[in-house]
Design a protein around this motif. Structure first.
Motif, PDB file in Angstrom:
ATOM      1  N   LEU A  43      -9.258 -15.810  -3.469  1.00 15.27           N
ATOM      2  CA  LEU A  43      -8.634 -15.161  -2.762  1.00 15.27           C
ATOM      3  C   LEU A  43      -9.048 -13.949  -2.581  1.00 15.27           C
ATOM      4  N   ASN A  44      -9.192 -13.353  -1.316  1.00 14.10           N
ATOM      5  CA  ASN A  44     -10.088 -12.344  -1.009  1.00 14.10           C
ATOM      6  C   ASN A  44      -9.264 -11.082  -0.810  1.00 14.10           C
ATOM      7  N   CYS A  45      -9.981  -9.786  -1.114  1.00 16.60           N
ATOM      8  CA  CYS A  45      -9.010  -8.635  -0.706  1.00 16.60           C
ATOM      9  C   CYS A  45     -10.282  -7.506  -0.214  1.00 16.60           C
ATOM     10  N   ASP A  46     -10.058  -6.749   0.508  1.00 14.82           N
ATOM     11  CA  ASP A  46     -10.663  -5.575   0.996  1.00 14.82           C
ATOM     12  C   ASP A  46     -10.021  -4.335   1.097  1.00 14.82           C
ATOM     13  N   TYR A  47     -10.721  -3.056   0.839  1.00 12.51           N
ATOM     14  CA  TYR A  47     -10.078  -1.855   0.679  1.00 12.51           C
ATOM     15  C   TYR A  47     -10.894  -0.881   1.513  1.00 12.51           C
ATOM     16  N   THR A  48     -10.268   0.094   1.923  1.00 12.47           N
ATOM     17  CA  THR A  48     -10.865   1.092   2.768  1.00 12.47           C
ATOM     18  C   THR A  48     -11.137   2.451   2.042  1.00 12.47           C
ATOM     19  N   ASN A  49     -10.350   2.872   1.077  1.00  6.60           N
ATOM     20  CA  ASN A  49     -10.330   4.096   0.459  1.00  6.60           C
ATOM     21  C   ASN A  49     -11.327   4.063  -0.816  1.00  6.60           C
ATOM     22  N   SER A  50     -12.520   4.907  -0.495  1.00  4.57           N
ATOM     23  CA  SER A  50     -13.611   4.848  -1.677  1.00  4.57           C
ATOM     24  C   SER A  50     -13.121   5.545  -2.745  1.00  4.57           C
ATOM     25  N   MET A  51     -11.936   6.323  -2.738  1.00  2.00           N
ATOM     26  CA  MET A  51     -11.389   7.184  -4.087  1.00  2.00           C
ATOM     27  C   MET A  51     -10.746   5.804  -4.829  1.00  2.00           C
ATOM     28  N   PHE A  52     -10.593   4.520  -4.575  1.00  2.00           N
ATOM     29  CA  PHE A  52     -10.070   3.810  -5.424  1.00  2.00           C
ATOM     30  C   PHE A  52     -10.847   3.448  -6.556  1.00  2.00           C
ATOM     31  N   ASP A  53     -10.351   3.236  -7.842  1.00  2.58           N
ATOM     32  CA  ASP A  53     -11.082   3.277  -9.045  1.00  2.58           C
ATOM     33  C   ASP A  53     -10.380   1.971 -10.004  1.00  2.58           C
ATOM     34  N   TYR A  54      -9.722   1.500  -9.623  1.00  2.73           N
ATOM     35  CA  TYR A  54      -9.097   0.561 -10.523  1.00  2.73           C
ATOM     36  C   TYR A  54      -8.166  -0.513  -9.559  1.00  2.73           C
ATOM     37  N   PHE A  55      -8.630  -1.923  -9.873  1.00  2.00           N
ATOM     38  CA  PHE A  55      -8.091  -2.728  -8.949  1.00  2.00           C
ATOM     39  C   PHE A  55      -7.459  -3.876  -9.868  1.00  2.00           C
ATOM     40  N   LEU A  56      -6.010  -4.311  -9.446  1.00  2.00           N
ATOM     41  CA  LEU A  56      -5.451  -5.249  -9.980  1.00  2.00           C
ATOM     42  C   LEU A  56      -4.835  -6.523  -9.275  1.00  2.00           C
ATOM     43  N   TRP A  57      -4.597  -7.646  -9.792  1.00  2.00           N
ATOM     44  CA  TRP A  57      -3.946  -8.745  -9.085  1.00  2.00           C
ATOM     45  C   TRP A  57      -2.830  -8.952  -9.846  1.00  2.00           C
ATOM     46  N   TYR A  58      -1.592  -9.371  -8.712  1.00  3.87           N
ATOM     47  CA  TYR A  58      -0.410  -9.417  -9.247  1.00  3.87           C
ATOM     48  C   TYR A  58      -0.050 -11.023  -8.703  1.00  3.87           C
ATOM     49  N   LYS A  59       0.906 -11.657  -9.344  1.00  6.87           N
ATOM     50  CA  LYS A  59       1.348 -13.137  -8.733  1.00  6.87           C
ATOM     51  C   LYS A  59       2.626 -12.862  -8.712  1.00  6.87           C
ATOM     52  N   LYS A  60       3.358 -13.562  -7.665  1.00  9.37           N
ATOM     53  CA  LYS A  60       4.715 -13.335  -7.530  1.00  9.37           C
ATOM     54  C   LYS A  60       5.357 -14.744  -7.126  1.00  9.37           C
ATOM     55  N   TYR A  61       6.163 -15.305  -7.741  1.00 14.31           N
ATOM     56  CA  TYR A  61       6.889 -16.602  -7.435  1.00 14.31           C
ATOM     57  C   TYR A  61       8.147 -16.034  -6.728  1.00 14.31           C
ATOM     58  N   PRO A  62       8.678 -16.979  -5.809  1.00 14.19           N
ATOM     59  CA  PRO A  62       9.806 -16.765  -5.125  1.00 14.19           C
ATOM     60  C   PRO A  62      11.326 -16.350  -6.042  1.00 14.19           C
ATOM     61  N   ALA A  63      11.766 -15.375  -5.503  1.00 12.78           N
ATOM     62  CA  ALA A  63      12.922 -14.657  -6.135  1.00 12.78           C
ATOM     63  C   ALA A  63      12.782 -14.207  -7.525  1.00 12.78           C
ATOM     64  N   GLU A  64      11.477 -13.867  -7.800  1.00  7.10           N
ATOM     65  CA  GLU A  64      11.064 -13.097  -8.982  1.00  7.10           C
ATOM     66  C   GLU A  64      10.409 -11.857  -8.808  1.00  7.10           C
ATOM     67  N   GLY A  65      10.198 -10.881  -9.594  1.00  6.43           N
ATOM     68  CA  GLY A  65       9.413  -9.694  -9.150  1.00  6.43           C
ATOM     69  C   GLY A  65       7.913 -10.147  -9.602  1.00  6.43           C
ATOM     70  N   PRO A  66       7.108  -9.310  -8.956  1.00  4.61           N
ATOM     71  CA  PRO A  66       5.507  -9.571  -9.259  1.00  4.61           C
ATOM     72  C   PRO A  66       5.238  -9.303 -10.781  1.00  4.61           C
ATOM     73  N   THR A  67       4.200 -10.430 -11.287  1.00  2.00           N
ATOM     74  CA  THR A  67       3.717  -9.955 -12.662  1.00  2.00           C
ATOM     75  C   THR A  67       2.269  -9.919 -12.613  1.00  2.00           C
ATOM     76  N   PHE A  68       1.920  -8.882 -13.658  1.00  4.63           N
ATOM     77  CA  PHE A  68       0.541  -8.422 -13.633  1.00  4.63           C
ATOM     78  C   PHE A  68      -0.199  -9.531 -14.059  1.00  4.63           C
ATOM     79  N   LEU A  69      -1.383  -9.949 -13.382  1.00  6.98           N
ATOM     80  CA  LEU A  69      -2.320 -10.895 -13.619  1.00  6.98           C
ATOM     81  C   LEU A  69      -3.588 -10.539 -14.267  1.00  6.98           C
ATOM     82  N   ILE A  70      -4.298  -9.848 -13.707  1.00  4.13           N
ATOM     83  CA  ILE A  70      -5.525  -9.285 -14.202  1.00  4.13           C
ATOM     84  C   ILE A  70      -6.064  -7.954 -13.679  1.00  4.13           C
TER      85      ILE A  70
END
Lengths: 113, 113
Positions: free
Chosen positions: A21-48
């Motif tokens: 899964l790919n992700c691109d960002y534009t803001n050079s000030m971003f310093d920390y990156f996360l991935w969340y996983k979300k199942y239907p009818a649930e909130g996102p959960t932190f992955l890595i």
């Protein structure tokens, strides 16, 4: 204008193969990156997560790679399992405000048995 | 082990009506957030709080108000609902440091007709 982009709305992968899964960002000030996983009818959960001082972080079947010069990160899932079928959100936070996280639009992953 | 609890889970409002969404967390987290999720937009920050008695605006605060009278509760109010506020609303909480990610509630699906 979206600061965090996930250009593939959906992805299908065979069970046992690698999901990327790919992700691109534009803001050079971003310093920390996360991935969340979300199942239907649930909130996102932190992955890595990954800090900008690293280029790789691994947790079991999940690995995140960061290419700062390209402003690109990717999540690898190996091997993919049917239970991995979910929406995956890429997220980023700026150095000056670690708790104001910006999320991408998400990629829906389907792992086919 | 409740984590973050949102009430109600579903609600239908008529244009112009008001309502309050309640978020409660039992992890003693300092920071709390309200996000909305819309198709193709990911999660967008509405308001957040860095401690009891504090609130601050996020990316899309217009039309919403919040209050954090108690550390464990974060309320989101819609004074005069509009169809553009039809969305899924997620509350989240965290410690004031990077690394752990957020803990999300399961969401409130709001429809304004």
């Amino acid at each position: 204008d979206q600061q965090v982009k996930q250009n593939s709305p959906s992805l299908s992968v065979q069970e046992g193969r690698i999901s990327i899964l790919n992700c691109d960002y534009t803001n050079s000030m971003f310093d920390y990156f996360l991935w969340y996983k979300k199942y239907p009818a649930e909130g996102p959960t932190f992955l890595i997560s990954i800090s900008s001082i690293k280029d790789k972080n691994e947790d079991g079947r999940f690995t995140v790679f960061l290419n700062k010069s390209a402003k690109h990160l990717s999540l690898h899932i190996v091997p993919s399992q049917p239970g991995d079928s979910a929406v995956y959100f890429c997220a980023a936070s700026p150095k000056t405000s670690y708790d104001k996280v910006i999320f991408g639009p998400g990629t829906s992953l389907s792992v086919i048995p | 082990n409740a984590g973050v609890t949102q009430t109600p889970k579903f609600r239908v409002l008529k244009t112009g009506q008001s309502m309050t969404l309640l978020c409660a967390q039992d992890m003693n987290h300092e920071y709390m957030y309200w996000y909305r999720q819309d198709p193709g937009m990911g999660l967008r920050l509405i308001h957040y709080s860095v401690g009891e008695g504090t609130t601050a605006k996020g990316e899309v605060p217009d039309g919403y108000n919040v209050s954090r009278l108690k550390k464990q509760n974060f309320l989101l109010g819609l004074e005069s609902a509009a169809p553009s506020q039809t969305s899924v609303y997620f509350c989240a909480s965290s410690w004031p440091r990077q690394g752990g990610g957020y803990t999300f509630g399961s969401g409130t699906r709001l429809t304004v007709v």
